[in-house]
Design a protein around this motif. Sequence first.
Motif, PDB file in Angstrom:
ATOM      1  N   ALA A 107      -5.895  -7.238 -13.873  1.00 28.16           N
ATOM      2  CA  ALA A 107      -5.413  -7.903 -12.385  1.00 28.16           C
ATOM      3  C   ALA A 107      -5.301  -9.274 -12.833  1.00 28.16           C
ATOM      4  N   VAL A 108      -5.509  -9.436 -14.155  1.00 25.57           N
ATOM      5  CA  VAL A 108      -5.355 -10.602 -14.601  1.00 25.57           C
ATOM      6  C   VAL A 108      -4.172 -11.545 -14.235  1.00 25.57           C
ATOM      7  N   PRO A 109      -2.799 -10.998 -14.403  1.00 26.19           N
ATOM      8  CA  PRO A 109      -1.637 -11.924 -14.086  1.00 26.19           C
ATOM      9  C   PRO A 109      -1.836 -12.013 -12.726  1.00 26.19           C
ATOM     10  N   PHE A 110      -2.192 -10.652 -11.583  1.00 22.41           N
ATOM     11  CA  PHE A 110      -2.462 -11.148 -10.038  1.00 22.41           C
ATOM     12  C   PHE A 110      -3.529 -11.538  -9.987  1.00 22.41           C
ATOM     13  N   LEU A 111      -4.536 -12.334 -10.765  1.00 19.23           N
ATOM     14  CA  LEU A 111      -5.428 -13.236 -10.136  1.00 19.23           C
ATOM     15  C   LEU A 111      -4.424 -14.621 -10.482  1.00 19.23           C
ATOM     16  N   GLN A 112      -3.483 -14.826 -12.038  1.00 24.60           N
ATOM     17  CA  GLN A 112      -2.863 -16.211 -12.513  1.00 24.60           C
ATOM     18  C   GLN A 112      -2.036 -16.340 -10.968  1.00 24.60           C
ATOM     19  N   LEU A 113      -1.371 -15.639 -10.590  1.00 24.56           N
ATOM     20  CA  LEU A 113      -0.306 -15.731  -9.322  1.00 24.56           C
ATOM     21  C   LEU A 113      -0.965 -15.744  -7.190  1.00 24.56           C
ATOM     22  N   SER A 114      -2.115 -15.332  -7.326  1.00 25.23           N
ATOM     23  CA  SER A 114      -2.906 -15.649  -6.857  1.00 25.23           C
ATOM     24  C   SER A 114      -3.061 -16.897  -6.524  1.00 25.23           C
ATOM     25  N   CYS A 115      -3.643 -18.000  -7.644  1.00 21.97           N
ATOM     26  CA  CYS A 115      -4.148 -19.243  -7.599  1.00 21.97           C
ATOM     27  C   CYS A 115      -2.920 -20.245  -7.646  1.00 21.97           C
TER      28      CYS A 115
ATOM     29  N   GLY B 197       0.912  -1.558  -0.391  1.00 18.07           N
ATOM     30  CA  GLY B 197      -0.253   0.274   0.350  1.00 18.07           C
ATOM     31  C   GLY B 197       0.795   1.470  -0.178  1.00 18.07           C
ATOM     32  N   LYS B 198       1.657   1.255   0.809  1.00 22.26           N
ATOM     33  CA  LYS B 198       2.977   2.713   0.616  1.00 22.26           C
ATOM     34  C   LYS B 198       3.445   2.935  -1.019  1.00 22.26           C
ATOM     35  N   LYS B 199       4.047   0.787  -1.594  1.00 17.91           N
ATOM     36  CA  LYS B 199       5.362   1.272  -2.715  1.00 17.91           C
ATOM     37  C   LYS B 199       4.736   1.265  -3.718  1.00 17.91           C
ATOM     38  N   TRP B 200       3.494   1.092  -4.214  1.00 22.48           N
ATOM     39  CA  TRP B 200       2.615   1.076  -6.053  1.00 22.48           C
ATOM     40  C   TRP B 200       1.993   1.815  -5.229  1.00 22.48           C
ATOM     41  N   GLN B 201       0.603   2.364  -6.179  1.00 30.30           N
ATOM     42  CA  GLN B 201       0.075   3.643  -6.543  1.00 30.30           C
ATOM     43  C   GLN B 201      -1.447   2.567  -6.287  1.00 30.30           C
ATOM     44  N   PRO B 202      -2.554   3.111  -5.744  1.00 28.88           N
ATOM     45  CA  PRO B 202      -3.876   2.405  -5.197  1.00 28.88           C
ATOM     46  C   PRO B 202      -4.263   1.774  -6.566  1.00 28.88           C
ATOM     47  N   SER B 203      -4.348   2.448  -7.453  1.00 29.77           N
ATOM     48  CA  SER B 203      -4.907   1.742  -8.880  1.00 29.77           C
ATOM     49  C   SER B 203      -4.377   0.767  -9.072  1.00 29.77           C
ATOM     50  N   GLU B 204      -2.978  -0.070  -8.840  1.00 25.66           N
ATOM     51  CA  GLU B 204      -2.122  -1.149  -8.786  1.00 25.66           C
ATOM     52  C   GLU B 204      -2.599  -1.888  -7.704  1.00 25.66           C
ATOM     53  N   VAL B 205      -2.735  -0.749  -6.621  1.00 25.18           N
ATOM     54  CA  VAL B 205      -2.969  -2.065  -4.855  1.00 25.18           C
ATOM     55  C   VAL B 205      -4.646  -2.530  -5.617  1.00 25.18           C
ATOM     56  N   GLY B 206      -4.943  -2.200  -6.391  1.00 24.02           N
ATOM     57  CA  GLY B 206      -6.022  -2.358  -6.763  1.00 24.02           C
ATOM     58  C   GLY B 206      -7.026  -3.790  -7.378  1.00 24.02           C
ATOM     59  N   TYR B 207      -5.823  -3.472  -8.054  1.00 23.65           N
ATOM     60  CA  TYR B 207      -5.986  -4.538  -8.827  1.00 23.65           C
ATOM     61  C   TYR B 207      -5.319  -6.435  -8.317  1.00 23.65           C
ATOM     62  N   ASN B 208      -4.623  -5.595  -7.950  1.00 26.21           N
ATOM     63  CA  ASN B 208      -3.499  -7.217  -6.695  1.00 26.21           C
ATOM     64  C   ASN B 208      -5.335  -7.392  -5.917  1.00 26.21           C
ATOM     65  N   ASN B 209      -5.400  -6.707  -5.009  1.00 22.30           N
ATOM     66  CA  ASN B 209      -6.889  -7.089  -4.035  1.00 22.30           C
ATOM     67  C   ASN B 209      -7.988  -7.282  -4.603  1.00 22.30           C
ATOM     68  N   LYS B 210      -8.161  -7.164  -5.640  1.00 22.46           N
ATOM     69  CA  LYS B 210      -9.858  -7.654  -6.148  1.00 22.46           C
ATOM     70  C   LYS B 210      -9.298  -9.027  -6.631  1.00 22.46           C
ATOM     71  N   ALA B 211      -7.947  -9.306  -7.553  1.00 27.30           N
ATOM     72  CA  ALA B 211      -7.737 -10.693  -7.795  1.00 27.30           C
ATOM     73  C   ALA B 211      -7.818 -11.583  -6.519  1.00 27.30           C
ATOM     74  N   GLN B 212      -7.331 -10.910  -5.470  1.00 24.56           N
ATOM     75  CA  GLN B 212      -7.061 -11.737  -3.880  1.00 24.56           C
ATOM     76  C   GLN B 212      -8.564 -11.706  -3.839  1.00 24.56           C
ATOM     77  N   SER B 213      -9.374 -11.153  -3.610  1.00 21.46           N
ATOM     78  CA  SER B 213     -10.355 -11.059  -2.746  1.00 21.46           C
ATOM     79  C   SER B 213     -11.646 -12.389  -3.983  1.00 21.46           C
ATOM     80  N   LEU B 214     -11.126 -12.346  -5.399  1.00 17.40           N
ATOM     81  CA  LEU B 214     -12.071 -13.262  -6.322  1.00 17.40           C
ATOM     82  C   LEU B 214     -11.507 -14.025  -5.909  1.00 17.40           C
TER      83      LEU B 214
END
Length: 484
Positions: A323-331, A235-252
């Motif tokens: 969010a696609v690559p974050f979803l794949q890595l979360s899997c 949350g501190k290092k990256w932009q909120p929008s990019e963090v949002g992609y990762n967060n959405k992938a994790q929640s999915l």
Amino acid sequence: MKQISKRQFSKGIMWKTVNLILSKGLSFFASIIIARRIELEHYGYMAIWSAILSFSDVLLIGGLDTVLVQKSDIDKDDWSTGLGLILYKSFVVSMVLWISAPFISKFYDISALTTLLRITCIDLVSQPFIIIAVAKYTRKLDYKKIFLADFVATVVGGIVSFLLIFIKKNLYVLVLNNMVHQAIYAFVLFLMMEDKVLPSLNGRSLGFILRDGTKAMSNGVLDLAVTFVSTLYIGKKWQPSEVGYNNKAQSLVQVLGVETYNVVSAVLLPTFSSYQNEEKRLKDISRIMISFSTYIMFPLMFGMAVCARHIILFLFTEKWIQAVPFLQLSCIYYAFNPLRQLCMNLNYSNGKYKVNNIIETLRFVFNILILVLFQIFELHNLQLFVLMGSIIAVIVAICYLLVIRSIIDYKIIEIAQDIVPNFVISFISLIPVMFINRIMNNSIIALLFSILSAVGIYIIISIVTRNRMFLYILNSIKEIIGKK
């Protein structure tokens, strides 16, 4: 504590499945609509808020939920003392969070965080009643009442979310949806409780709760510390929008994958605990659960990874395509994390808190090392950061499997028999899916053909190879139908 019968186990899974389909399904449907309406950075704010909330919950619970389920004999004083202790801690944690909220907000330069974190106090007041009620129902595998409470809370929380969207209060949609859900959930659970628990503090009960609870909490703190530190760093290092992609992938992944596994994992601790004094039977149950976990989670997670692009486009539109690559890595992470959770529950049931502490400390050290390396070498690739976390998850799962070998005499050849076949047939069944996703542009059609082909091939290979878990599930279904 009475031993959990196969019928109780099956009934518990049945009601957990109903809860997954109706309550979690309704919540997932609402989340799709919400994701299409609110801004990406709001999900980035939620990642920070969720991490702080989760850490507060662990301090509040203090391992009490595990202790109350695992203990072989428990009386009314234990329940009352548990509730009294958590209520006291909820007041303390709420005050600390209320005072520190402006400082946290200033650190991240997000003014709205102050209000969002202070709203969290609603959750901290609700948690004591939820913890005690869920622990009581879990000991008896009475998931019917948990489902009813969750369903009512989900409906009310969803209505509140849609009202907030309608009046353009999008920033508070996600937070208040969760807070209202927890408040209603606590109220309904407590309302349905036949033997009401009132708060008190008994010296004898307080002693064992603090002793065993501290051991269990240390595992929980180490577990959460990894997520907490990583999320705050992201949350501190990256932009909120990019963090949002990762967060959405994790929640999915958590909704589509983890909740599916939780149908079974929820009954693991009470089941393991009821057989903690029968080593052979405990080993048999453990092998079944490990095999079942990989038989379900490997194809589910790997399938989501292969179909990630079409899943994102179908559910959330082009707006969320990054969010696609974050979803794949979360899997990858969530394919192996259930093995870790299962082994942790097994160790809990045997009172092996120290074993979990050692491995979770190792996991924490690995993650801190990654943070340090990213800072030293000034790396700014969030996908690489998430990939490192997934690799650690695989390593930790292997460590847990090796450790429980000595606890239940689980030989390496037996581990291979329970896991490797499920991995192989998962990979083979997804080969056609890779081609389908390449040649088809329509997300709905691609997902439909992918699911049908993967499931069909998976079942056929399971039948031909006489997969042990497939036959076990088939026989269990026949038994349940036969008894009806």
